[in-house]
Design a protein around this motif. Structure first.
Motif, short mmCIF file in Angstrom:
data_model
loop_
_atom_site.label_atom_id
_atom_site.label_comp_id
_atom_site.label_asym_id
_atom_site.label_seq_id
_atom_site.Cartn_x
_atom_site.Cartn_y
_atom_site.Cartn_z
N GLN A 115 0.83 -1.20 0.00
CA GLN A 115 0.00 0.00 0.00
C GLN A 115 0.87 1.26 0.00
OE1 GLN A 115 -3.76 -0.70 2.46
NE2 GLN A 115 -2.57 -2.54 2.78
N ASN A 140 4.28 -7.01 3.27
CA ASN A 140 3.06 -7.81 3.41
C ASN A 140 2.72 -8.52 2.10
OD1 ASN A 140 2.13 -5.67 1.93
ND2 ASN A 140 0.54 -5.05 3.37
N SER A 416 -2.32 -9.12 10.73
CA SER A 416 -2.32 -9.80 9.45
C SER A 416 -1.32 -10.94 9.32
CB SER A 416 -2.10 -8.80 8.32
OG SER A 416 -0.96 -8.02 8.57
N ASP A 437 2.32 5.19 10.02
CA ASP A 437 0.93 4.86 9.72
C ASP A 437 0.15 6.14 9.55
OD1 ASP A 437 -1.85 3.67 9.92
OD2 ASP A 437 -0.70 1.88 10.38
N LYS A 460 -1.33 12.03 -0.51
CA LYS A 460 -0.04 11.61 -1.04
C LYS A 460 -0.05 11.59 -2.56
CE LYS A 460 -0.78 6.62 -0.29
NZ LYS A 460 -0.21 5.41 0.32
N ASP A 487 5.51 9.18 3.00
CA ASP A 487 6.37 8.06 3.42
C ASP A 487 7.78 8.19 2.85
OD1 ASP A 487 4.83 6.06 5.10
OD2 ASP A 487 3.44 6.26 3.44
N THR A 618 -7.50 -4.58 7.80
CA THR A 618 -7.66 -4.43 9.25
C THR A 618 -8.57 -3.24 9.59
OG1 THR A 618 -5.68 -3.07 9.71
CG2 THR A 618 -5.36 -5.43 9.49
N1 LIG Z 1 -5.74 -14.86 8.22
C1 LIG Z 1 -5.39 -14.16 7.13
N2 LIG Z 1 -4.47 -13.19 7.24
C2 LIG Z 1 -4.10 -12.50 6.13
C3 LIG Z 1 -4.67 -12.76 4.87
C4 LIG Z 1 -5.66 -13.79 4.79
O1 LIG Z 1 -6.23 -14.06 3.73
N3 LIG Z 1 -5.96 -14.48 5.93
N4 LIG Z 1 -4.28 -12.03 3.78
C5 LIG Z 1 -2.97 -11.40 3.80
C6 LIG Z 1 -2.87 -10.39 2.73
S1 LIG Z 1 -3.13 -10.97 1.16
C7 LIG Z 1 -2.59 -9.10 2.95
S2 LIG Z 1 -2.32 -8.07 1.61
C8 LIG Z 1 -2.41 -8.59 4.31
C9 LIG Z 1 -2.91 -7.18 4.56
O2 LIG Z 1 -2.70 -6.86 5.90
P1 LIG Z 1 -2.18 -5.43 6.40
O3 LIG Z 1 -1.23 -4.85 5.45
O4 LIG Z 1 -1.67 -5.62 7.77
O5 LIG Z 1 -3.56 -4.66 6.45
P2 LIG Z 1 -3.98 -3.14 6.32
O6 LIG Z 1 -5.15 -2.94 7.20
O7 LIG Z 1 -4.17 -2.82 4.89
O8 LIG Z 1 -2.74 -2.36 6.90
C10 LIG Z 1 -2.30 -1.17 6.34
C11 LIG Z 1 -1.85 -0.24 7.44
O9 LIG Z 1 -1.25 0.89 6.83
C12 LIG Z 1 -1.94 2.08 7.20
N5 LIG Z 1 -1.88 2.96 6.03
C13 LIG Z 1 -2.82 3.18 5.09
N6 LIG Z 1 -2.35 4.04 4.15
C14 LIG Z 1 -1.08 4.35 4.50
C15 LIG Z 1 -0.05 5.19 3.92
O10 LIG Z 1 -0.23 5.81 2.89
N7 LIG Z 1 1.13 5.24 4.59
C16 LIG Z 1 1.37 4.58 5.75
N8 LIG Z 1 2.57 4.66 6.32
N9 LIG Z 1 0.40 3.81 6.32
C17 LIG Z 1 -0.78 3.68 5.70
C18 LIG Z 1 -3.30 1.64 7.62
O11 LIG Z 1 -3.86 2.56 8.56
C19 LIG Z 1 -3.02 0.26 8.26
O12 LIG Z 1 -2.66 0.37 9.60
O13 LIG Z 1 -3.10 -9.48 5.21
C20 LIG Z 1 -2.61 -10.79 5.14
N10 LIG Z 1 -3.15 -11.53 6.27
#
Ligand SMILES: Nc1nc2c(c(=O)[nH]1)N[C@H]1C(S)=C(S)[C@@H](COP(=O)(O)OP(=O)(O)OC[C@H]3O[C@@H](n4cnc5c(=O)[nH]c(N)nc54)[C@H](O)[C@@H]3O)O[C@H]1N2
Ligand SMILES: Nc1nc2c(c(=O)[nH]1)N[C@H]1C(S)=C(S)[C@@H](COP(=O)(O)OP(=O)(O)OC[C@H]3O[C@@H](n4cnc5c(=O)[nH]c(N)nc54)[C@H](O)[C@@H]3O)O[C@H]1N2
Ligand code: SF4
Ligand SMILES: [Mo]
Length: 918
Positions: A115, A140, A416, A437, A460, A487, A618
């Motif tokens: 992201q 991730n 995650s 974040d 951004k 970032d 999340t």
């Molecule tokens: N059990 C289980 N777990 C999984 C999965 C599953 O299918 N099952 N899938 C997996 C997969 S495919 C993925 S992609 C992951 C995703 O899991 P994560 O990447 O942990 O999930 P997000 O909620 O997208 O987390 C993004 C974080 O970045 C912050 N954020 C948003 N925009 C920005 C920005 O521009 N800059 C910064 N610095 N921060 C920002 C958000 O507030 C959030 O805290 O989860 C994985 N986990």
């Protein structure tokens, strides 16, 4: 404090949706009331003006409520204190330098995200691999795309997604494997759905253990036993090789590895009856699929997390690609294997080499020439020479102290990652945890020592690449709130403080230019034949800032022809030149193997995890939107009704599921099309949204041996009833402290917050308990209450100036009144007598006042409204429902659900289907 976003653009801004990998174009403009209006960009080739409900609701998520706006550092008492940027950056740079000096570069790590924008990602990778000198940067995307990356590299010699979205429309057969595209890639799915309208002979086959919304439009659904895809595709390879469909000329001219691959497939999978038994699908269905695949030239096989997130993920990918190579169905219109990417910039991350085993610009970390090329280009003091820790290993290394500092950017690993309780322990032990974040309170931020506020979507500026390799601009239309910084700038600030040159940028365009130049650097040189790669942005080098700002969406490779014209590439591999040294593709032998952990007597069910339609990961951003909260308001455990009977859990009640790694509690539901022997739980809920619903805590940390991607879809678990004395819910306009409640979950409403509750401790004095919990102590408060002790029911309502302020409903059973109807009362400026009576009776006095749970989020149309219209007007088609109620007429994400309701209402003799409380 003013929580409105800060507009900087007066006109409409064209940008890109920050959610899924479809990469839809969005236009954003200011509304007269100060809000942000978001619509689909009709000129963007990915979506041509359409948006799904998440994209449409973007305007609801850009306010500053809950944003991280200032740098913070934890003090010696463990309390977060606001500090200046200088203090925060000095702390990060100083501590990283000290740890590197004492323990070496591999003692620090970055854990980043798909992201991030490409510019952020490029710089993070350069900082770590070229300047710190370690490859301990993982992302991730390891949890998401790494099996696809590894599969592509094995088959093609490079991480290539050969086709374009247009190829889905040109295909006569689309196979979706482990993809719930109707919910996860809605606009792409609608493009597939529309072909069926114009070309009725086109077929859609879905391979998924669950009967998902995606299956509603499928001609054939193969409900494979979880984890058995390799058998199915090996069986297909064998069928194609022996019964027709193989392209011998293509195989001879362009591939290696056929014999070994076919031998592996034939060994276990030559007999379709055996395959059908192992995969638990009907033999006739399996043969129908094989025959359809064999006779259809234009086939696209799309795959997503049901394939990648497996301990055999890379083999699943190659077993699919093998079938395309055997039939020569690649590099031509309407055909090819298609990895559907998850995050908005999963692809950009791969281009900059954001994984711990990659270098930048599609070059290899373990290749000396590639390292020389990159280091020479960067003029960096060093270059990492061996792969760093992959995500799961990284957190184990943090836990046992090999890694002493981690900087997390744009991801929430406490939720995650698998074995998420280990992540908690690891972060709690780590000397330095930094988190960049956009949201202040996340499960991960709760363990950080330093919080760095980043710019969010809308603020951004940079580029992202979608599933079809299309690079699009994200453009800012909002100013930086508080002290938030981009970032890339934060990374550059830290790098420079650590004494590194090579980070003197003041605009993302300069970073993009460096990235583009590196992609072209010595690419195709005669003396560097081993460094030839498809990924090449030569045509985008040297753009001015204006050109970068105006950059139209374009697919890489982007080259410049002899007349200086810049052109992108819709379809790759048309020349059938693969990136292996001999120019050929590889069929890879994929002997099938079972998932790492099988269910047993203690843990008899398989836990499958994934997404729901209206939440993103999340929930840090989508959780803010009342529109998006309606569709699935709380976490659930979907289980087959017979398994529910067997294990003594009841629909609508709470259950606890546990694995060898952890446990969680959520509401039981049926109807998710699940097979016996498994449960499905959404990934989204976490400690910010519920007392105990973080499913990552249960997930086994086993990974695929090639890609390192975790087995998110297959953990053995046990289920039991979660016994409580009472159930209840609260709708309130105020914040609440729920520390003493056994189980709670929070749902965002339009003018209120809703809490679902359940308690173990019986309540003696309901009135006193309720007033204390809700903080209503004034004796003259407008407080209505009703208690039926024998039925175990209690209701209380607090009104202020005839307007509803909060209400609480309790019952000894989970049979509580409709939340949708109560929610509608919060929009009323004053309640009338009928509303007051209804509140005490626990149901609306007017028939039809209850719309039921939301089906169409765009127009807020509920299930009961739709069922009632189907019944009373005798509707038979989705288009009639849309004409009547608008439902399904905007983004179309709910069309599969409306279809299902049409069937159910008719089948049940005009009875509405049962569901969980809404
Ligand atoms: N059990 C289980 N777990 C999984 C999965 C599953 O299918 N099952 N899938 C997996 C997969 S495919 C993925 S992609 C992951 C995703 O899991 P994560 O990447 O942990 O999930 P997000 O909620 O997208 O987390 C993004 C974080 O970045 C912050 N954020 C948003 N925009 C920005 C920005 O521009 N800059 C910064 N610095 N921060 C920002 C958000 O507030 C959030 O805290 O989860 C994985 N986990
Ligand atoms: N609404 C929404 N959309 C999203 C996201 C989101 O959070 N919310 N996240 C985005 C991201 S980062 C990603 S990675 C994508 C994920 O997009 P998808 O991969 O489509 O979504 P998932 O729900 O993770 O899993 C897909 C399906 O895999 C099935 N599956 C489980 N085990 C197996 C198996 O052994 N074989 C097969 N064939 N199938 C299996 C599951 O039942 C599930 O229906 O979605 C993107 N889009
Ligand atoms: S399909 Fe929806 S979530 Fe994905 S990019 Fe398009 S609008 Fe955004
Ligand atoms: Mo993902």
């Amino acid at each position: 404090m003013n929580l409105s976003p800060i507009p900087i653009a007066t006109a409409t801004t064209r940008t890109t949706c920050p959610y899924c990998g479809v990469g839809c174009g969005v236009t954003a403009s200011m509304k007269p009331d100060g809000g942000i209006a978001v619509s689909g960009d009709t000129a963007h080739p990915a979506n041509l003006g359409r948006l799904c409900v998440k994209g449409s609701a973007l305007g609801e998520t850009v306010d500053l409520e809950g944003r991280l706006l200032y740098p913070q550092v934890r003090d010696e008492h463990g309390v977060m204190q606001r500090v200046s940027w200088d203090a925060a950056l000095d702390k990060v740079a100083g501590k990283l330098s000290a740890i590197v000096a004492e323990h070496g570069p591999d003692a620090v790590a970055l854990y980043v995200s798909g992201q991030l924008l490409t510019e952020d990602y490029y710089l993070a990778n350069k900082f770590m691999k070229g300047y710190i000198g370690s490859a301990n940067i993982d992302t991730n995307s390891r949890l998401c795309m790494s099996s696809a990356v590894a599969g592509h590299k094995r088959a093609f010699g490079e991480d290539l997604v050969p086709l374009a979205y247009e190829d889905l429309e040109l295909a006569d057969l689309v196979v979706l494997v482990g993809s719930n595209a109707a919910w996860c890639h809605p606009i792409l799915f609608q493009r597939i759905a529309r072909i069926k309208e114009t070309r009725p002979h086109a077929r859609l086959v879905v391979i998924d253990p669950r009967r998902t919304a995606t299956c509603e439009l499928a001609d054939l659904h193969l409900p494979v036993k979880a984890g058995t895809d390799v058998w199915l595709f090996n069986g297909l390879l064998s069928y194609l090789a022996h019964r027709g469909g193989r392209d011998d000329a293509f195989i001879a001219a362009h591939t290696n590895g056929l014999d070994a691959s076919l031998a592996a497939a034939d060994a276990d999978c030559a007999d379709p009856a055996t395959v059908a038994r192992i995969c638990k699908v009907e033999l006739a269905d399996l043969l129908a699929f094989y025959a359809l695949f064999a006779r259809t030239e234009r086939v696209v096989t799309g795959f997503s997390m049901g394939v990648n997130q497996s301990s055999a993920g890379t083999d699943k990918v190659n077993s699919i690609i093998n079938c395309h190579l055997l039939t020569g169905r690649i590099g031509r219109p309407g055909m090819g294997p298609f990895s559907i990417t998850g995050q908005p910039n999963a692809m950009g991350g791969r281009e900059v080499g954001g994984l711990a085993n990659m270098l930048a610009a599609h070059m290899d970390l373990e290749h000396a020439l590639h390292r020389d090329i990159v280091q020479g280009f960067w003029q960096s003091p060093r270059i990492a020479e061996r792969p760093g820790y992959k995500a799961v290993d990284l957190f184990e290394a943090i836990d046992d102290g090999r890694v002493k500092a981690v900087w997390v950017m744009a991801t929430n690993p406490m939720v995650s990652l698998p074995d998420a309780d280990l992540v908690r322990r690891a972060l709690a032990r780590c000397e330095l945890v930094v988190s960049s974040d956009v949201i202040e309170h996340t499960d991960t931020n709760a363990l950080a020592h330093v919080l760095l506020p980043a710019l969010a979507w809308g603020e951004k500026d940079g580029t992202v690449t979608n599933s079809e390799r299309r690079i699009s601009r994200q453009r800012a239309f909002l100013g930086a709130p508080g002290q938030a910084r981009a970032d890339w700038r934060i990374i550059a600030d830290v790098a420079q403080r650590m004494g590194h040159d090579g980070f003197a940028f003041d605009h993302p365009q300069q970073i993009f230019d460096e990235h583009a130049r590196l992609s072209a650097h010595r690419n195709g040189d005669v003396d560097a034949a081993q460094a030839w790669r498809r990924f090449n942005l030569a045509g985008l080098c040297g753009m001015t800032r204006q050109q970068y700002d105006a950059l139209a969406p374009i697919q890489w490779p982007v080259l410049r022809d002899d007349d200086g014209q810049v052109h992108g590439t819709a379809r790759l591999l048309q020349d059938l030149r693969f990136s292996h040294a001999d120019g050929r593709a590889r069929l890879v032998p994929t002997p099938p193997r079972w998932p790492a952990h099988a269910p047993d007597d203690d843990y008899p069910l398989v836990l499958n995890t994934g997404r729901v339609r209206d939440q993103w990961h999340t929930m840090t951003r989508t959780g803010k939107s009342a529109t998006l909260a309606n569709h699935v308001p709380e976490a659930f455990i979907d289980i087959h009704p017979q398994d529910a009977l067997l294990y003594g859990v009841r629909e609508g009640g709470l259950a606890r599921i546990s694995s060898r790694w952890g446990a969680m509690v959520a509401r039981v539901q049926h109807g998710g099309g699940i097979a016996r022997g498994s449960v499905f739980v959404p990934i989204h809920w976490n400690d910010q949204w519920a007392s105990d619903a973080r499913v990552g805590a249960l997930v086994n940390p086993v990974v695929d041996p090639v890609s390192g991607e975790p087995e998110f879809k297959h953990t053995p678990v046990a289920i039991e009833q979660f016994r409580v004395a009472w159930h209840g819910f609260i709708l309130t306009r105020h914040a609440l402290a729920l520390d003493d409640i056994t189980h709670w979950t929070r749902v965002q409403g339009r003018d209120f917050t809703r809490f679902e509750l359940a308690g173990r401790k019986p309540i003696d004095d309901h009135g006193q308990w309720a007033r204390q919990l809700l903080g209503v102590d004034a004796p003259d408060a407008d407080w209505l209450e009703y208690l039926d002790r024998s039925a175990g029911q209690y209701r209380a309502v607090h009104l202020v100036d005839d307007r509803i302020d909060m209400c609480l409903f309790l019952s000894s059973r989970p049979d509580l009144p409709s939340r949708a109807w109560l929610a509608s009362l919060f929009a009323k400026p004053r309640l009338d007598e009928a509303d007051r009576v209804g509140l005490l009776v626990g149901q609306p006095i007017d028939k039809g006042a209850d719309a039921g749970p939301t089906v169409c989020s765009c127009f807020g149309v509920g299930r009961d409204t739709i069922c009632e219209a189907i019944r009373s007007k005798g509707l038979a088609q989705v288009s009639q429902v849309t004409a009547c109620l608008k439902a399904g007429g905007n983004c179309g994400s709910c069309v599969p659900e409306i279809k299902k309701l049409l069937v159910e209402v008719r089948a049940e003799g005009m009875e509405a289907p049962p569901t969980t409380p809404n």
